[in-house]
Design a protein around this motif. Structure first.
Motif, PDB file in Angstrom:
ATOM      1  N   ILE A 109      -4.423  17.702 -11.896  1.00 24.34           N
ATOM      2  CA  ILE A 109      -4.165  18.970 -11.202  1.00 24.34           C
ATOM      3  C   ILE A 109      -5.304  19.957 -11.407  1.00 24.34           C
ATOM      4  CG2 ILE A 109      -2.710  21.045 -11.294  1.00 24.34           C
ATOM      5  CD1 ILE A 109      -1.536  18.798  -9.643  1.00 24.34           C
ATOM      6  N   HIS A 110      -5.950  19.921 -12.581  1.00 24.37           N
ATOM      7  CA  HIS A 110      -6.978  20.905 -12.897  1.00 24.37           C
ATOM      8  C   HIS A 110      -8.395  20.389 -12.684  1.00 24.37           C
ATOM      9  CE1 HIS A 110      -3.619  22.755 -15.394  1.00 24.37           C
ATOM     10  NE2 HIS A 110      -3.973  23.701 -14.560  1.00 24.37           N
ATOM     11  N   LEU A 111      -8.537  19.227 -12.051  1.00 22.22           N
ATOM     12  CA  LEU A 111      -9.878  18.752 -11.739  1.00 22.22           C
ATOM     13  C   LEU A 111     -10.461  19.553 -10.571  1.00 22.22           C
ATOM     14  CD1 LEU A 111      -9.468  14.867 -12.055  1.00 22.22           C
ATOM     15  CD2 LEU A 111     -10.750  16.385 -13.576  1.00 22.22           C
ATOM     16  N   PRO A 112     -11.758  19.758 -10.550  1.00 19.11           N
ATOM     17  CA  PRO A 112     -12.380  20.538  -9.467  1.00 19.11           C
ATOM     18  C   PRO A 112     -12.366  19.773  -8.146  1.00 19.11           C
ATOM     19  CG  PRO A 112     -14.060  19.651 -10.916  1.00 19.11           C
ATOM     20  CD  PRO A 112     -12.750  19.343 -11.571  1.00 19.11           C
ATOM     21  N   VAL A 113     -12.557  20.497  -7.065  1.00 17.42           N
ATOM     22  CA  VAL A 113     -12.526  19.921  -5.716  1.00 17.42           C
ATOM     23  C   VAL A 113     -13.522  18.776  -5.540  1.00 17.42           C
ATOM     24  CG1 VAL A 113     -12.945  20.416  -3.269  1.00 17.42           C
ATOM     25  CG2 VAL A 113     -11.590  21.995  -4.647  1.00 17.42           C
ATOM     26  N   PRO A 114     -14.751  18.854  -6.081  1.00 19.34           N
ATOM     27  CA  PRO A 114     -15.685  17.732  -5.899  1.00 19.34           C
ATOM     28  C   PRO A 114     -15.129  16.392  -6.370  1.00 19.34           C
ATOM     29  CG  PRO A 114     -16.877  19.640  -6.697  1.00 19.34           C
ATOM     30  CD  PRO A 114     -15.435  20.006  -6.735  1.00 19.34           C
ATOM     31  N   TYR A 115     -14.247  16.398  -7.366  1.00 19.94           N
ATOM     32  CA  TYR A 115     -13.647  15.134  -7.811  1.00 19.94           C
ATOM     33  C   TYR A 115     -12.853  14.498  -6.673  1.00 19.94           C
ATOM     34  CZ  TYR A 115     -10.355  11.920  -9.979  1.00 19.94           C
ATOM     35  OH  TYR A 115      -9.606  10.809 -10.276  1.00 19.94           O
ATOM     36  N   TYR A 116     -12.075  15.307  -5.968  1.00 20.26           N
ATOM     37  CA  TYR A 116     -11.263  14.792  -4.863  1.00 20.26           C
ATOM     38  C   TYR A 116     -12.137  14.365  -3.679  1.00 20.26           C
ATOM     39  CZ  TYR A 116      -7.564  16.957  -7.583  1.00 20.26           C
ATOM     40  OH  TYR A 116      -6.717  17.313  -8.608  1.00 20.26           O
ATOM     41  N   ASP A 117     -13.307  14.998  -3.553  1.00 22.99           N
ATOM     42  CA  ASP A 117     -14.228  14.588  -2.491  1.00 22.99           C
ATOM     43  C   ASP A 117     -14.740  13.166  -2.728  1.00 22.99           C
ATOM     44  OD1 ASP A 117     -13.947  17.065  -1.348  1.00 22.99           O
ATOM     45  OD2 ASP A 117     -15.794  17.887  -2.216  1.00 22.99           O
ATOM     46  N   ASN A 118     -14.921  12.818  -3.995  1.00 23.51           N
ATOM     47  CA  ASN A 118     -15.533  11.532  -4.342  1.00 23.51           C
ATOM     48  C   ASN A 118     -14.524  10.455  -4.717  1.00 23.51           C
ATOM     49  OD1 ASN A 118     -18.132  12.735  -4.079  1.00 23.51           O
ATOM     50  ND2 ASN A 118     -17.961  13.555  -6.145  1.00 23.51           N
ATOM     51  N   THR A 119     -13.238  10.798  -4.751  1.00 23.31           N
ATOM     52  CA  THR A 119     -12.209   9.845  -5.181  1.00 23.31           C
ATOM     53  C   THR A 119     -11.093   9.799  -4.150  1.00 23.31           C
ATOM     54  OG1 THR A 119     -12.682  10.461  -7.479  1.00 23.31           O
ATOM     55  CG2 THR A 119     -10.699   9.160  -7.070  1.00 23.31           C
ATOM     56  N   LYS A 120     -10.719   8.602  -3.732  1.00 24.31           N
ATOM     57  CA  LYS A 120      -9.615   8.463  -2.790  1.00 24.31           C
ATOM     58  C   LYS A 120      -8.308   8.881  -3.439  1.00 24.31           C
ATOM     59  CE  LYS A 120     -11.744   4.529  -0.368  1.00 24.31           C
ATOM     60  NZ  LYS A 120     -11.598   3.085  -0.046  1.00 24.31           N
ATOM     61  N   ILE A 192     -10.308  -9.970 -15.768  1.00 20.37           N
ATOM     62  CA  ILE A 192      -9.531 -10.123 -14.532  1.00 20.37           C
ATOM     63  C   ILE A 192      -8.633  -8.915 -14.316  1.00 20.37           C
ATOM     64  CG2 ILE A 192      -7.701 -11.477 -13.429  1.00 20.37           C
ATOM     65  CD1 ILE A 192      -8.894 -13.955 -14.761  1.00 20.37           C
ATOM     66  N   SER A 193      -7.981  -8.455 -15.383  1.00 19.18           N
ATOM     67  CA  SER A 193      -7.085  -7.306 -15.269  1.00 19.18           C
ATOM     68  C   SER A 193      -7.844  -6.054 -14.864  1.00 19.18           C
ATOM     69  CB  SER A 193      -6.373  -7.070 -16.602  1.00 19.18           C
ATOM     70  OG  SER A 193      -5.572  -5.915 -16.547  1.00 19.18           O
ATOM     71  N   LYS A 194      -9.029  -5.880 -15.440  1.00 17.88           N
ATOM     72  CA  LYS A 194      -9.858  -4.721 -15.098  1.00 17.88           C
ATOM     73  C   LYS A 194     -10.213  -4.744 -13.615  1.00 17.88           C
ATOM     74  CE  LYS A 194     -14.237  -2.501 -16.375  1.00 17.88           C
ATOM     75  NZ  LYS A 194     -15.428  -2.576 -17.261  1.00 17.88           N
ATOM     76  N   GLY A 195     -10.617  -5.924 -13.121  1.00 13.32           N
ATOM     77  CA  GLY A 195     -10.944  -6.047 -11.700  1.00 13.32           C
ATOM     78  C   GLY A 195      -9.727  -5.884 -10.819  1.00 13.32           C
ATOM     79  N   LEU A 196      -8.576  -6.402 -11.286  1.00 17.17           N
ATOM     80  CA  LEU A 196      -7.340  -6.301 -10.513  1.00 17.17           C
ATOM     81  C   LEU A 196      -6.897  -4.858 -10.369  1.00 17.17           C
ATOM     82  CD1 LEU A 196      -4.930  -7.628  -9.094  1.00 17.17           C
ATOM     83  CD2 LEU A 196      -3.853  -7.889 -11.336  1.00 17.17           C
ATOM     84  N   GLN A 197      -6.987  -4.090 -11.450  1.00 17.86           N
ATOM     85  CA  GLN A 197      -6.582  -2.684 -11.393  1.00 17.86           C
ATOM     86  C   GLN A 197      -7.510  -1.885 -10.473  1.00 17.86           C
ATOM     87  OE1 GLN A 197      -3.709  -1.427 -12.727  1.00 17.86           O
ATOM     88  NE2 GLN A 197      -3.419  -3.608 -13.036  1.00 17.86           N
ATOM     89  N   LYS A 198      -8.810  -2.190 -10.519  1.00 21.13           N
ATOM     90  CA  LYS A 198      -9.744  -1.502  -9.628  1.00 21.13           C
ATOM     91  C   LYS A 198      -9.443  -1.853  -8.173  1.00 21.13           C
ATOM     92  CE  LYS A 198     -14.652  -0.859  -8.616  1.00 21.13           C
ATOM     93  NZ  LYS A 198     -14.441  -1.029  -7.169  1.00 21.13           N
ATOM     94  N   GLU A 199      -9.206  -3.133  -7.917  1.00 17.69           N
ATOM     95  CA  GLU A 199      -8.922  -3.568  -6.554  1.00 17.69           C
ATOM     96  C   GLU A 199      -7.597  -2.980  -6.057  1.00 17.69           C
ATOM     97  OE1 GLU A 199     -10.036  -4.816  -3.185  1.00 17.69           O
ATOM     98  OE2 GLU A 199     -11.269  -5.416  -4.900  1.00 17.69           O
ATOM     99  N   THR A 200      -6.606  -2.904  -6.950  1.00 13.10           N
ATOM    100  CA  THR A 200      -5.314  -2.304  -6.579  1.00 13.10           C
ATOM    101  C   THR A 200      -5.488  -0.836  -6.213  1.00 13.10           C
ATOM    102  OG1 THR A 200      -4.130  -3.818  -8.062  1.00 13.10           O
ATOM    103  CG2 THR A 200      -2.969  -1.835  -7.365  1.00 13.10           C
ATOM    104  N   ALA A 201      -6.298  -0.124  -7.009  1.00 14.09           N
ATOM    105  CA  ALA A 201      -6.547   1.285  -6.718  1.00 14.09           C
ATOM    106  C   ALA A 201      -7.275   1.462  -5.386  1.00 14.09           C
ATOM    107  CB  ALA A 201      -7.357   1.910  -7.857  1.00 14.09           C
ATOM    108  N   ASP A 202      -8.282   0.632  -5.148  1.00 16.68           N
ATOM    109  CA  ASP A 202      -9.027   0.714  -3.891  1.00 16.68           C
ATOM    110  C   ASP A 202      -8.122   0.401  -2.699  1.00 16.68           C
ATOM    111  OD1 ASP A 202     -11.285   1.327  -5.292  1.00 16.68           O
ATOM    112  OD2 ASP A 202     -12.111  -0.703  -5.262  1.00 16.68           O
ATOM    113  N   PHE A 203      -7.282  -0.614  -2.863  1.00 14.93           N
ATOM    114  CA  PHE A 203      -6.383  -1.009  -1.774  1.00 14.93           C
ATOM    115  C   PHE A 203      -5.352   0.092  -1.500  1.00 14.93           C
ATOM    116  CE2 PHE A 203      -2.545  -3.323  -0.261  1.00 14.93           C
ATOM    117  CZ  PHE A 203      -3.068  -3.806   0.933  1.00 14.93           C
ATOM    118  N   THR A 204      -4.821   0.669  -2.572  1.00 14.97           N
ATOM    119  CA  THR A 204      -3.868   1.784  -2.413  1.00 14.97           C
ATOM    120  C   THR A 204      -4.525   2.957  -1.716  1.00 14.97           C
ATOM    121  OG1 THR A 204      -2.757   1.097  -4.453  1.00 14.97           O
ATOM    122  CG2 THR A 204      -2.260   3.299  -3.623  1.00 14.97           C
ATOM    123  N   GLY A 205      -5.770   3.258  -2.120  1.00 18.07           N
ATOM    124  CA  GLY A 205      -6.490   4.354  -1.486  1.00 18.07           C
ATOM    125  C   GLY A 205      -6.745   4.093  -0.015  1.00 18.07           C
TER     126      GLY A 205
END
Length: 394
Positions: A109-120, A192-205
């Motif tokens: 909630i308290h992250l600056p706007v540029p974070y949301y610009d760069n993150t889905k 594998i778990s690290k890659g799976l979590q990243k891929e899950t986040a990207d897919f959700t985004g």
């Protein structure tokens, strides 16, 4: 400015346990949970000893009522204490995960706007929900079994060493041999778990963005393109799932093979000892009962360490968010702005790693005056208002 994430930084076990240690519940919960776990183990360890005496001296005419009562009481105490211990450990796990989620939400909630610009948006949601679910499963579901199991194994091995150290060595030799095979598989599971979590986040985004802009998708006749992107994302997730399944497919038969091998050796060796008169039947039965008190927890340890590797991969992304710099928030100041004017002097701005959007902008807006900003798309009109709202620093 948003702190850039260094994806090359190694996420160590020290950081992982530091995160868990920073959200530990009250000490009294931990103490009571451990005490009830110990009580559960002690009650369980008593049963084989009394069973041994009951079998070695078995005779209908010599059945000791007090011995039977003690065995039944031990079962009851073990069941009650185990239930109470598991509840407290689950409560502890749920509380720790809830604390992490609150901290993560407060940070987001308290992250600056540029974070949301760069993150889905979907990626952030995935960190908040999917990654913390993995952590919840580790702490609330697998940790209680691990804690009670480790106490049970230590107690059972200690008693077995006193009963017959030669037969106990057969069990202990199999442990390091199994660990040599399980350890590298656990490291692969982490990757594998690290890659799976990243891929899950990207897919959700991706699907969150597509669904939120459904009108634009249809207006652009981009249904086929989005269908292709979605299919590719699903196939990548499927690939990670298959790789994870391969490791589980190796671990399960391996552990079963070791367990059955130990049981067969113990029964065979113990049978020879009983035949030769160097070991009583009751001792052999007690040994087998203790063996199961070791085998059952040890098999759950494999699941625990697999989940531990997966949770480490998930919390790496959580830690990256928690390490982001929050906005420099200031308390609101009540101020009368009537009759005040807005002045902008030599304001320049460029987004991170981008071209200059605004270059030495100057203007004054007097009270009651209407000022219009005209220009092509991408000329910086919205950016200028974002600067006035202090979403960005010029």
């Amino acid at each position: 400015m948003t702190k850039k994430i260094n994806t090359q930084t190694t996420y160590t076990w020290k950081k992982f346990f530091a995160l868990l240690g920073s959200v530990k519940p009250a000490n009294w919960i931990i103490v009571i949970a451990l005490l009830t776990s110990i009580l559960t183990t002690l009650a369980g360890l008593v049963v084989p000893l009394f069973t041994k005496d009951l079998i070695d001296g078995f005779s209908f005419s010599k059945i000791n009522a007090s011995l039977v009562i003690i065995i039944v009481a031990a079962f009851i105490i073990q069941a009650v204490a185990n239930g109470f211990s598991v509840f407290l450990l689950n409560y502890m796990g749920q509380k720790m995960v809830a604390t992490i989620r609150i901290r993560l939400w407060k940070k987001i909630i308290h992250l600056p706007v540029p974070y949301y610009d760069n993150t889905k948006t979907g990626e952030t949601v995935s960190r908040m929900i999917n990654d913390t679910i993995l952590l919840k499963e580790l702490i609330a579901d697998h940790l209680p079994q691990f804690v009670t199991g480790i106490i049970s194994v230590i107690g059972a091995v200690t008693i077995l060493l006193f009963m017959d150290w030669k037969m106990t060595l057969v069990i202990l030799i199999s442990v390091p041999l199994t660990a040599l095979v399980v350890a590298p598989l656990g490291q692969k599971m982490f990757k594998i778990s690290k890659g799976l979590q990243k891929e899950t986040a990207d897919f959700t985004g991706m699907i969150s963005q597509t669904l939120s802009e459904s009108r634009l998708v249809k207006a652009s006749n981009a249904e086929n393109l989005e269908e292709k992107r979605g299919k590719e994302g699903v196939n990548r997730l499927f690939g990670f799932g298959i790789r994870e399944a391969k490791i589980v497919a190796v671990l399960a038969p391996l552990i079963f093979f070791v367990v059955m091998g130990v049981i067969v050796v113990i029964i065979g060796y113990g049978g020879i000892r009983v035949t030769s008169g160097t070991l009583s039947t009751g001792t052999l039965i007690a040994f087998l009962l203790y063996l199961f008190q070791i085998i059952v927890p040890v098999t759950s340890f494999v699941t625990f360490f697999t989940q531990l590797q997966k949770s480490k991969g998930a919390t790496e992304r959580i830690s990256e968010i928690l390490e982001q710099d929050s906005e420099n928030l200031q308390n609101g100041i009540e101020k009368d702005i009537s009759g005040k004017k807005i002045q902008v002097r030599d304001v320049s701005f460029a987004y991170a790693d981008g071209d200059t959007i605004l270059d030495k902008i100057n203007f004054t807006a007097n009270p009651g005056e209407v000022v219009a900003f005209a220009g092509p798309s991408g000329g910086g009109k919205s950016t200028l208002f974002a600067l006035l709202e202090r979403f960005y620093e010029p």
